[in-house]
Write a protein that holds these residues in place. Sequence first.
Motif, PDB file in Angstrom:
ATOM      1  N   GLU A  71       1.754  -3.188   2.456  1.00  0.00           N
ATOM      2  CA  GLU A  71       0.478  -2.562   2.108  1.00  0.00           C
ATOM      3  C   GLU A  71      -0.574  -3.637   1.865  1.00  0.00           C
ATOM      4  N   SER A  73      -4.426  -4.179   0.293  1.00  0.00           N
ATOM      5  CA  SER A  73      -5.456  -3.576  -0.557  1.00  0.00           C
ATOM      6  C   SER A  73      -6.738  -4.393  -0.454  1.00  0.00           C
ATOM      7  N   ASN A  75     -10.349  -4.709  -2.322  1.00  0.00           N
ATOM      8  CA  ASN A  75     -10.842  -4.239  -3.613  1.00  0.00           C
ATOM      9  C   ASN A  75     -12.167  -4.828  -4.086  1.00  0.00           C
ATOM     10  N   SER A  94      -2.436  -9.243  -1.462  1.00  0.00           N
ATOM     11  CA  SER A  94      -2.541  -9.005  -0.015  1.00  0.00           C
ATOM     12  C   SER A  94      -2.795 -10.309   0.727  1.00  0.00           C
ATOM     13  N   ASP A 144     -12.196   0.459  -2.971  1.00  0.00           N
ATOM     14  CA  ASP A 144     -10.755   0.502  -3.201  1.00  0.00           C
ATOM     15  C   ASP A 144     -10.124   1.165  -1.981  1.00  0.00           C
ATOM     16  N   GLN A 146      -6.825   0.943   1.049  1.00  0.00           N
ATOM     17  CA  GLN A 146      -5.510   0.416   1.381  1.00  0.00           C
ATOM     18  C   GLN A 146      -5.177   0.803   2.818  1.00  0.00           C
ATOM     19  N   GLU A 148      -1.563   0.391   5.665  1.00  0.00           N
ATOM     20  CA  GLU A 148      -0.234  -0.134   5.971  1.00  0.00           C
ATOM     21  C   GLU A 148      -0.401  -1.159   7.090  1.00  0.00           C
TER      22      GLU A 148
END
Length: 186
Positions: A71, A73, A75, A94, A144, A146, A148
């Motif tokens: 994953e 992210s 941010n 990440s 925010d 995310q 895959e």
Amino acid sequence: MEKTYSVVFYSKTLVEPIKKMKDFLRSKIDWYNSCNSEAHITICEFTIEESQFDSIKQKLSKISDGFTPFEVSLNHFSSFPTSGAFFIGVTKDSEKKLVPIMKKIHETLKFLKLKKSDNPHMSIGRRLTPENLKIASELFTTIDLQFECNEIVLREFDPVVKQFFVMDSFPFGSNPEPEFVQGSLF
């Protein structure tokens, strides 16, 4: 004939939300570099003869088989003021996962003249004036997202449209190659 390609991290789930952000910025500052570019995180860019294309695809397929999905992210917003880039940054966690993959791809393609990215980020705008960078940073303050990360994508540059388009994707196979350990005979 020579063509220009880029290798990127790409997720269809982020294309639409990022497009909305880019369109909103465009409504405030008019056209800007990368306003029409689909969401991605650049790994590298290069120009090759078409005859090299299949060899590059084989190398990317082989290397991506060794990566394991994870994953990512995003941010925070930030910028590179000297180049006028406004972007979404990834979390430290990440970054620790993306950077080794980026370096491994750079190493695999080192025989090419690469334009490398060592800092994983998702550009919203490039070559913005200082005034437009300020506008972007005032419009966008929190984020925010995310996705895959389960593949790398090869894109080809269309010189007429002046955009990159997805040519092929190379899924992560979770099959890391065993590390070679130098043994001793005695």
